[in-house]
Enzyme design. Structure first.
Site, PDB file in Angstrom:
ATOM      1  N   ARG A   1       0.830  -1.215   0.000  1.00 55.70           N
ATOM      2  CA  ARG A   1       0.000   0.000   0.000  1.00 55.70           C
ATOM      3  C   ARG A   1       0.862   1.262   0.000  1.00 55.70           C
ATOM      4  O   ARG A   1       0.595   2.205  -0.724  1.00 55.70           O
ATOM      5  CB  ARG A   1      -0.974  -0.001   1.167  1.00 55.70           C
ATOM      6  CG  ARG A   1      -2.092  -1.020   0.968  1.00 55.70           C
ATOM      7  CD  ARG A   1      -3.076  -1.004   2.109  1.00 55.70           C
ATOM      8  NE  ARG A   1      -2.385  -1.488   3.306  1.00 55.70           N
ATOM      9  CZ  ARG A   1      -2.700  -1.142   4.548  1.00 55.70           C
ATOM     10  NH1 ARG A   1      -3.690  -0.308   4.773  1.00 55.70           N
ATOM     11  NH2 ARG A   1      -2.038  -1.634   5.562  1.00 55.70           N
TER      12      ARG A   1
ATOM     13  N   ASN B   1      -6.704  -2.289   1.488  1.00 55.13           N
ATOM     14  CA  ASN B   1      -6.812  -3.747   1.498  1.00 55.13           C
ATOM     15  C   ASN B   1      -8.275  -4.145   1.508  1.00 55.13           C
ATOM     16  O   ASN B   1      -9.102  -3.489   2.142  1.00 55.13           O
ATOM     17  CB  ASN B   1      -6.150  -4.334   2.747  1.00 55.13           C
ATOM     18  CG  ASN B   1      -4.644  -4.330   2.656  1.00 55.13           C
ATOM     19  OD1 ASN B   1      -4.073  -4.206   1.594  1.00 55.13           O
ATOM     20  ND2 ASN B   1      -3.998  -4.475   3.797  1.00 55.13           N
TER      21      ASN B   1
END
Length: 89
Positions: free
Chosen positions: A18, A36
């Protein structure tokens, strides 16, 4: 301007992917977010110049043993001049 909504699978879970996706998007001058999903994939939405969006898609799709695109939707968007790219929970 283009907006891309993508779901990425493969080796993508965890903070590292990320943060790397956010850093790449910021390098490219894109606005949007990454998060996520419960199924182990990562969802990305990015908006910016057409070439930058295409480079982000190429970065997200790095092959079967790394990240790979499971779905992609690209749309044309009006210019917003937004530059923030965030990590969402």
């Amino acid at each position: 301007m283009r907006r891309v909504h993508a779901v990425v699978t493969g080796e993508v879970q965890g903070v590292g992917f990320r943060y790397a996706a956010r850093a790449r998007a910021q390098e490219l001058g894109l606005a949007g977010w990454v998060r996520n999903l419960a199924d182990g994939s990562v969802e990305v939405e990015a908006e910016g110049e057409t070439g930058a969006v295409e480079r982000m898609l190429a970065w997200l799709d790095r092959g079967p043993r790394a990240a790979r695109l499971a779905s992609v939707a690209v749309t044309e968007t009006p210019v917003t001049h937004a530059t923030e790219f965030t990590i969402e929970r």
